[in-house]
Design an enzyme around this catalytic site. Structure first.
Site, PDB file in Angstrom:
ATOM      1  N   ASP A 102       0.862  -1.181   0.000  1.00 57.95           N
ATOM      2  CA  ASP A 102       0.000   0.000   0.000  1.00 57.95           C
ATOM      3  C   ASP A 102       0.906   1.240   0.000  1.00 57.95           C
ATOM      4  O   ASP A 102       1.857   1.293  -0.772  1.00 57.95           O
ATOM      5  CB  ASP A 102      -0.942  -0.075   1.211  1.00 57.95           C
ATOM      6  CG  ASP A 102      -1.972   1.025   1.271  1.00 57.95           C
ATOM      7  OD1 ASP A 102      -2.864   1.036   0.405  1.00 57.95           O
ATOM      8  OD2 ASP A 102      -1.909   1.863   2.181  1.00 57.95           O
ATOM      9  N   TYR A 147     -12.800   7.882  -0.978  1.00 63.27           N
ATOM     10  CA  TYR A 147     -12.312   7.897   0.407  1.00 63.27           C
ATOM     11  C   TYR A 147     -11.074   8.766   0.605  1.00 63.27           C
ATOM     12  O   TYR A 147     -10.944   9.455   1.628  1.00 63.27           O
ATOM     13  CB  TYR A 147     -12.056   6.468   0.902  1.00 63.27           C
ATOM     14  CG  TYR A 147     -10.769   5.830   0.428  1.00 63.27           C
ATOM     15  CD1 TYR A 147      -9.653   5.764   1.252  1.00 63.27           C
ATOM     16  CD2 TYR A 147     -10.668   5.280  -0.853  1.00 63.27           C
ATOM     17  CE1 TYR A 147      -8.472   5.179   0.824  1.00 63.27           C
ATOM     18  CE2 TYR A 147      -9.495   4.692  -1.278  1.00 63.27           C
ATOM     19  CZ  TYR A 147      -8.394   4.648  -0.451  1.00 63.27           C
ATOM     20  OH  TYR A 147      -7.232   4.080  -0.877  1.00 63.27           O
ATOM     21  N   TYR A 230      -2.395  10.289   3.663  1.00 69.58           N
ATOM     22  CA  TYR A 230      -3.465  10.949   2.916  1.00 69.58           C
ATOM     23  C   TYR A 230      -3.262  12.447   2.695  1.00 69.58           C
ATOM     24  O   TYR A 230      -3.344  12.940   1.569  1.00 69.58           O
ATOM     25  CB  TYR A 230      -4.815  10.644   3.573  1.00 69.58           C
ATOM     26  CG  TYR A 230      -5.076   9.162   3.565  1.00 69.58           C
ATOM     27  CD1 TYR A 230      -5.378   8.501   2.384  1.00 69.58           C
ATOM     28  CD2 TYR A 230      -4.923   8.401   4.725  1.00 69.58           C
ATOM     29  CE1 TYR A 230      -5.553   7.125   2.344  1.00 69.58           C
ATOM     30  CE2 TYR A 230      -5.098   7.026   4.698  1.00 69.58           C
ATOM     31  CZ  TYR A 230      -5.407   6.390   3.514  1.00 69.58           C
ATOM     32  OH  TYR A 230      -5.552   5.032   3.476  1.00 69.58           O
ATOM     33  N   HIS A 290      -6.643  -6.461  -2.066  1.00 70.04           N
ATOM     34  CA  HIS A 290      -5.649  -5.478  -1.645  1.00 70.04           C
ATOM     35  C   HIS A 290      -4.756  -6.033  -0.543  1.00 70.04           C
ATOM     36  O   HIS A 290      -3.622  -5.591  -0.383  1.00 70.04           O
ATOM     37  CB  HIS A 290      -6.373  -4.210  -1.173  1.00 70.04           C
ATOM     38  CG  HIS A 290      -5.461  -3.047  -0.937  1.00 70.04           C
ATOM     39  ND1 HIS A 290      -4.633  -2.532  -1.906  1.00 70.04           N
ATOM     40  CD2 HIS A 290      -5.240  -2.279   0.178  1.00 70.04           C
ATOM     41  CE1 HIS A 290      -3.955  -1.506  -1.419  1.00 70.04           C
ATOM     42  NE2 HIS A 290      -4.300  -1.343  -0.157  1.00 70.04           N
TER      43      HIS A 290
END
Length: 313
Positions: A102, A147, A230, A290
Protein backbone atom coordinates in the site's frame (compact mmCIF):
# COMPACT_ATOMS: atom_id res chain seq x y z
CA UNK A 1 4.88 -15.53 16.32
CA UNK A 2 6.33 -15.95 19.80
CA UNK A 3 9.84 -16.05 18.28
CA UNK A 4 9.45 -12.50 16.93
CA UNK A 5 11.51 -10.09 19.05
CA UNK A 6 10.43 -6.53 19.75
CA UNK A 7 12.49 -3.44 20.51
CA UNK A 8 12.56 0.33 20.07
CA UNK A 9 15.27 1.93 17.96
CA UNK A 10 16.11 5.64 18.05
CA UNK A 11 16.03 7.20 14.58
CA UNK A 12 16.21 10.95 14.08
CA UNK A 13 13.63 12.53 16.45
CA UNK A 14 11.63 9.40 17.37
CA UNK A 15 11.97 5.83 18.56
CA UNK A 16 10.51 3.30 16.15
CA UNK A 17 8.98 0.03 17.22
CA UNK A 18 10.88 -2.78 15.50
CA UNK A 19 9.82 -6.42 15.24
CA UNK A 20 12.33 -8.94 13.95
CA UNK A 21 13.00 -12.62 13.46
CA UNK A 22 15.83 -14.52 11.82
CA UNK A 23 19.56 -13.93 11.64
CA UNK A 24 22.32 -13.39 9.16
CA UNK A 25 23.64 -10.77 6.76
CA UNK A 26 20.73 -10.90 4.30
CA UNK A 27 18.13 -8.44 5.61
CA UNK A 28 14.55 -7.78 4.55
CA UNK A 29 12.81 -4.65 5.88
CA UNK A 30 9.01 -4.59 5.69
CA UNK A 31 7.07 -1.31 5.42
CA UNK A 32 3.33 -1.43 6.15
CA UNK A 33 0.37 0.42 4.67
CA UNK A 34 -2.92 1.65 6.18
CA UNK A 35 -4.79 0.47 8.22
CA UNK A 36 -1.91 -1.87 8.84
CA UNK A 37 0.99 -2.08 11.27
CA UNK A 38 4.06 -4.33 11.70
CA UNK A 39 1.67 -7.24 12.40
CA UNK A 40 0.43 -7.22 8.81
CA UNK A 41 3.73 -8.92 7.85
CA UNK A 42 3.45 -11.78 10.37
CA UNK A 43 3.27 -14.46 7.65
CA UNK A 44 6.03 -12.99 5.48
CA UNK A 45 8.42 -12.39 8.37
CA UNK A 46 8.34 -16.05 9.34
CA UNK A 47 8.51 -17.13 5.68
CA UNK A 48 11.66 -15.17 4.87
CA UNK A 49 13.28 -16.03 8.22
CA UNK A 50 12.73 -19.72 7.51
CA UNK A 51 14.47 -19.13 4.15
CA UNK A 52 17.57 -17.77 5.88
CA UNK A 53 16.92 -14.03 5.97
CA UNK A 54 16.76 -11.55 8.83
CA UNK A 55 13.24 -10.09 8.75
CA UNK A 56 12.55 -6.65 10.22
CA UNK A 57 9.12 -4.97 10.30
CA UNK A 58 8.53 -1.53 11.77
CA UNK A 59 5.65 0.61 12.85
CA UNK A 60 6.14 3.90 10.99
CA UNK A 61 6.49 7.00 13.13
CA UNK A 62 3.08 7.99 14.49
CA UNK A 63 1.78 4.42 14.12
CA UNK A 64 1.29 1.68 16.69
CA UNK A 65 4.05 1.39 19.25
CA UNK A 66 6.37 3.93 17.59
CA UNK A 67 6.67 7.45 18.94
CA UNK A 68 4.46 10.26 17.76
CA UNK A 69 6.38 13.10 16.10
CA UNK A 70 6.18 16.44 17.88
CA UNK A 71 4.18 18.08 15.08
CA UNK A 72 2.19 15.37 13.25
CA UNK A 73 0.56 17.79 10.81
CA UNK A 74 3.97 18.59 9.31
CA UNK A 75 4.67 14.92 8.55
CA UNK A 76 5.46 13.85 4.99
CA UNK A 77 6.77 10.93 2.97
CA UNK A 78 10.25 12.42 3.30
CA UNK A 79 10.07 11.56 7.01
CA UNK A 80 9.41 7.90 6.22
CA UNK A 81 12.26 7.77 3.71
CA UNK A 82 14.72 9.37 6.11
CA UNK A 83 13.53 7.13 8.96
CA UNK A 84 14.14 4.00 6.89
CA UNK A 85 17.69 5.04 6.03
CA UNK A 86 18.35 6.07 9.65
CA UNK A 87 17.05 2.67 10.81
CA UNK A 88 19.54 0.86 8.58
CA UNK A 89 22.28 3.09 10.00
CA UNK A 90 21.20 2.51 13.61
CA UNK A 91 21.13 -1.26 13.14
CA UNK A 92 24.44 -1.32 11.28
CA UNK A 93 22.87 -2.68 8.10
CA UNK A 94 24.78 -1.68 4.97
CA UNK A 95 22.22 -2.95 2.48
CA UNK A 96 18.75 -4.50 2.61
CA UNK A 97 15.78 -5.64 0.60
CA UNK A 98 12.73 -3.40 1.07
CA UNK A 99 9.17 -4.74 0.94
CA UNK A 100 6.33 -2.21 0.93
CA UNK A 101 2.57 -2.65 0.95
CA UNK A 102 0.00 0.00 0.00
CA UNK A 103 1.48 3.44 0.79
CA UNK A 104 4.57 1.67 2.21
CA UNK A 105 5.48 1.10 -1.45
CA UNK A 106 6.28 4.79 -1.84
CA UNK A 107 9.09 5.05 0.73
CA UNK A 108 10.39 1.64 -0.36
CA UNK A 109 10.90 2.90 -3.91
CA UNK A 110 12.08 6.34 -2.81
CA UNK A 111 14.79 4.92 -0.57
CA UNK A 112 15.94 2.83 -3.53
CA UNK A 113 15.94 5.93 -5.76
CA UNK A 114 17.84 8.26 -3.41
CA UNK A 115 20.11 5.69 -1.73
CA UNK A 116 20.65 3.00 -4.37
CA UNK A 117 23.76 1.70 -2.61
CA UNK A 118 21.64 0.73 0.42
CA UNK A 119 19.04 -1.36 -1.42
CA UNK A 120 19.44 -4.91 -2.80
CA UNK A 121 15.94 -5.05 -4.28
CA UNK A 122 12.38 -3.81 -3.83
CA UNK A 123 9.09 -5.71 -3.60
CA UNK A 124 5.78 -3.89 -3.42
CA UNK A 125 2.24 -5.17 -3.04
CA UNK A 126 -0.88 -3.36 -4.17
CA UNK A 127 0.81 -0.11 -5.25
CA UNK A 128 3.40 0.50 -8.00
CA UNK A 129 6.02 3.25 -8.09
CA UNK A 130 4.40 6.63 -7.43
CA UNK A 131 6.09 9.93 -6.68
CA UNK A 132 4.35 12.08 -4.05
CA UNK A 133 3.32 15.46 -5.41
CA UNK A 134 0.36 17.40 -6.82
CA UNK A 135 -0.01 15.06 -9.81
CA UNK A 136 0.48 11.76 -7.96
CA UNK A 137 -3.17 10.82 -8.62
CA UNK A 138 -5.71 12.21 -11.14
CA UNK A 139 -7.97 13.54 -8.41
CA UNK A 140 -10.25 15.28 -10.90
CA UNK A 141 -11.28 11.87 -12.25
CA UNK A 142 -12.38 10.47 -8.88
CA UNK A 143 -15.95 10.82 -7.56
CA UNK A 144 -16.47 13.45 -4.84
CA UNK A 145 -17.10 10.80 -2.21
CA UNK A 146 -13.88 8.88 -2.90
CA UNK A 147 -12.31 7.90 0.41
CA UNK A 148 -8.93 9.60 -0.18
CA UNK A 149 -10.63 12.89 -1.04
CA UNK A 150 -12.82 12.60 2.06
CA UNK A 151 -9.89 11.81 4.35
CA UNK A 152 -7.88 14.71 2.96
CA UNK A 153 -10.49 17.14 4.30
CA UNK A 154 -9.33 18.47 7.69
CA UNK A 155 -11.53 17.11 10.46
CA UNK A 156 -13.83 15.00 8.32
CA UNK A 157 -12.31 11.57 8.98
CA UNK A 158 -11.75 12.51 12.61
CA UNK A 159 -15.48 13.15 13.00
CA UNK A 160 -16.39 10.03 11.04
CA UNK A 161 -14.03 7.73 12.96
CA UNK A 162 -14.87 9.42 16.25
CA UNK A 163 -18.41 8.01 16.18
CA UNK A 164 -16.99 4.49 16.60
CA UNK A 165 -14.42 2.68 18.68
CA UNK A 166 -11.00 2.06 17.17
CA UNK A 167 -11.63 -1.64 16.65
CA UNK A 168 -14.75 -0.94 14.58
CA UNK A 169 -12.93 1.65 12.46
CA UNK A 170 -10.18 -0.87 11.63
CA UNK A 171 -12.77 -3.57 10.98
CA UNK A 172 -14.72 -1.36 8.60
CA UNK A 173 -11.66 -0.25 6.65
CA UNK A 174 -10.41 -3.83 6.33
CA UNK A 175 -13.76 -4.92 4.94
CA UNK A 176 -13.92 -1.94 2.56
CA UNK A 177 -10.37 -2.35 1.28
CA UNK A 178 -10.88 -6.10 0.78
CA UNK A 179 -13.49 -5.41 -1.89
CA UNK A 180 -12.79 -4.89 -5.56
CA UNK A 181 -14.81 -1.66 -5.83
CA UNK A 182 -13.54 1.81 -5.01
CA UNK A 183 -14.72 3.02 -1.58
CA UNK A 184 -17.02 5.92 -2.48
CA UNK A 185 -19.61 7.54 -0.22
CA UNK A 186 -22.69 9.38 -1.45
CA UNK A 187 -23.31 12.99 -0.44
CA UNK A 188 -25.36 11.97 2.59
CA UNK A 189 -22.87 9.34 3.78
CA UNK A 190 -19.48 9.16 5.45
CA UNK A 191 -16.96 6.43 4.61
CA UNK A 192 -17.72 4.48 7.79
CA UNK A 193 -21.37 4.28 6.67
CA UNK A 194 -20.36 2.07 3.73
CA UNK A 195 -19.98 -1.00 5.96
CA UNK A 196 -22.95 -2.63 7.68
CA UNK A 197 -22.19 -3.75 11.22
CA UNK A 198 -23.44 -7.25 10.33
CA UNK A 199 -20.91 -7.67 7.52
CA UNK A 200 -18.43 -10.43 8.44
CA UNK A 201 -14.68 -10.03 8.38
CA UNK A 202 -12.87 -11.54 5.40
CA UNK A 203 -12.36 -15.29 6.04
CA UNK A 204 -8.57 -14.90 6.20
CA UNK A 205 -8.72 -12.16 8.87
CA UNK A 206 -9.63 -13.41 12.34
CA UNK A 207 -11.07 -11.65 15.36
CA UNK A 208 -7.65 -12.19 16.98
CA UNK A 209 -6.00 -10.40 14.06
CA UNK A 210 -8.47 -7.54 14.37
CA UNK A 211 -7.81 -7.29 18.11
CA UNK A 212 -4.04 -7.12 17.47
CA UNK A 213 -4.47 -4.25 15.00
CA UNK A 214 -6.95 -2.43 17.24
CA UNK A 215 -4.68 -2.58 20.28
CA UNK A 216 -1.89 -0.90 18.32
CA UNK A 217 -4.09 1.81 16.80
CA UNK A 218 -5.61 2.47 20.22
CA UNK A 219 -2.09 3.37 21.27
CA UNK A 220 -1.34 5.67 18.32
CA UNK A 221 -4.72 6.91 17.16
CA UNK A 222 -5.27 8.14 13.60
CA UNK A 223 -3.76 11.63 13.75
CA UNK A 224 -0.49 10.84 11.98
CA UNK A 225 -1.95 8.13 9.70
CA UNK A 226 -4.36 10.68 8.27
CA UNK A 227 -1.44 13.04 7.64
CA UNK A 228 0.81 10.38 6.10
CA UNK A 229 -0.24 9.11 3.65
CA UNK A 230 -3.47 10.95 2.92
CA UNK A 231 -2.96 14.65 3.63
CA UNK A 232 0.69 14.74 2.57
CA UNK A 233 0.31 12.72 -0.64
CA UNK A 234 0.19 15.90 -2.73
CA UNK A 235 3.30 17.42 -1.17
CA UNK A 236 6.15 17.58 -3.66
CA UNK A 237 8.97 15.09 -3.07
CA UNK A 238 12.19 16.73 -4.30
CA UNK A 239 13.39 14.18 -6.83
CA UNK A 240 13.82 15.04 -10.50
CA UNK A 241 13.57 12.19 -13.00
CA UNK A 242 13.36 9.42 -10.38
CA UNK A 243 14.81 6.05 -11.32
CA UNK A 244 14.98 2.83 -9.33
CA UNK A 245 17.82 0.76 -10.70
CA UNK A 246 17.47 -2.10 -8.20
CA UNK A 247 15.68 -5.29 -9.23
CA UNK A 248 12.03 -5.03 -8.28
CA UNK A 249 8.85 -7.07 -8.07
CA UNK A 250 5.27 -5.78 -8.02
CA UNK A 251 2.60 -8.17 -6.75
CA UNK A 252 -0.97 -7.15 -7.57
CA UNK A 253 -4.21 -8.91 -6.79
CA UNK A 254 -6.55 -8.93 -9.78
CA UNK A 255 -9.36 -8.04 -7.34
CA UNK A 256 -7.47 -5.18 -5.68
CA UNK A 257 -9.61 -2.03 -5.72
CA UNK A 258 -6.47 0.04 -6.45
CA UNK A 259 -6.64 -1.27 -10.04
CA UNK A 260 -9.88 0.75 -10.35
CA UNK A 261 -8.03 4.03 -9.77
CA UNK A 262 -8.31 5.95 -13.08
CA UNK A 263 -5.32 5.07 -15.25
CA UNK A 264 -3.75 2.70 -12.71
CA UNK A 265 -4.28 -0.59 -14.55
CA UNK A 266 -2.94 0.87 -17.81
CA UNK A 267 0.08 2.34 -15.98
CA UNK A 268 0.94 -1.14 -14.74
CA UNK A 269 -0.13 -3.43 -17.60
CA UNK A 270 1.30 -1.33 -20.44
CA UNK A 271 4.64 -1.11 -18.67
CA UNK A 272 4.62 2.68 -18.21
CA UNK A 273 5.75 2.05 -14.64
CA UNK A 274 8.98 0.60 -16.01
CA UNK A 275 10.05 4.09 -17.07
CA UNK A 276 10.75 4.62 -13.37
CA UNK A 277 11.60 1.03 -12.41
CA UNK A 278 13.24 -0.54 -15.47
CA UNK A 279 14.17 -3.82 -13.75
CA UNK A 280 10.61 -4.54 -12.64
CA UNK A 281 8.80 -7.87 -12.78
CA UNK A 282 5.02 -7.81 -12.34
CA UNK A 283 2.93 -10.68 -11.03
CA UNK A 284 -0.87 -10.64 -10.97
CA UNK A 285 -2.67 -12.99 -8.59
CA UNK A 286 -6.15 -13.81 -9.98
CA UNK A 287 -7.96 -14.11 -6.63
CA UNK A 288 -5.88 -11.53 -4.81
CA UNK A 289 -7.40 -8.59 -2.96
CA UNK A 290 -5.65 -5.48 -1.65
CA UNK A 291 -4.49 -7.59 1.32
CA UNK A 292 -3.11 -10.40 -0.82
CA UNK A 293 -0.21 -11.03 1.58
CA UNK A 294 -2.63 -11.86 4.40
CA UNK A 295 -5.22 -13.52 2.17
CA UNK A 296 -2.82 -15.84 0.30
CA UNK A 297 0.29 -15.88 2.50
CA UNK A 298 1.85 -19.10 1.23
CA UNK A 299 1.64 -17.99 -2.40
CA UNK A 300 2.99 -14.53 -1.60
CA UNK A 301 5.77 -15.97 0.54
CA UNK A 302 6.81 -18.19 -2.34
CA UNK A 303 6.97 -15.20 -4.71
CA UNK A 304 8.89 -13.11 -2.18
CA UNK A 305 11.45 -15.80 -1.31
CA UNK A 306 11.96 -16.73 -4.97
CA UNK A 307 12.69 -13.07 -5.77
CA UNK A 308 15.07 -12.68 -2.82
CA UNK A 309 16.96 -15.84 -3.71
CA UNK A 310 17.50 -14.70 -7.31
CA UNK A 311 19.31 -11.53 -6.28
CA UNK A 312 22.97 -11.29 -5.38
CA UNK A 313 24.06 -9.13 -2.48
Amino acid sequence: MEKIKHSHVAVRDVKLHVAEIGEGPKVVVFLHGFPEIWYTWRHQMIGVADAGYRAIAIDFRGYGLSDQPLDPEKGSFADLVEDAVALLDALGIAKAFLVGKDFGALPAYLVAAVKPDRVCGVITLGVPFMLPGPSVLPYHLFPNGFYILRWQEPGRAEADFGRLDVKTVIRNIYILFSRSELPVASDDQEIMDLVNESTPLPPWFSEEDLAAYASLYEKSGFRFPLQVPYRSLGREYPLADPKVSAPALLIMGEKDYVLKFPGMEDYIRTGQVKHFVPNLDITFMPEGSHFVHEQLPEQVNSLVVDFLNKQTI
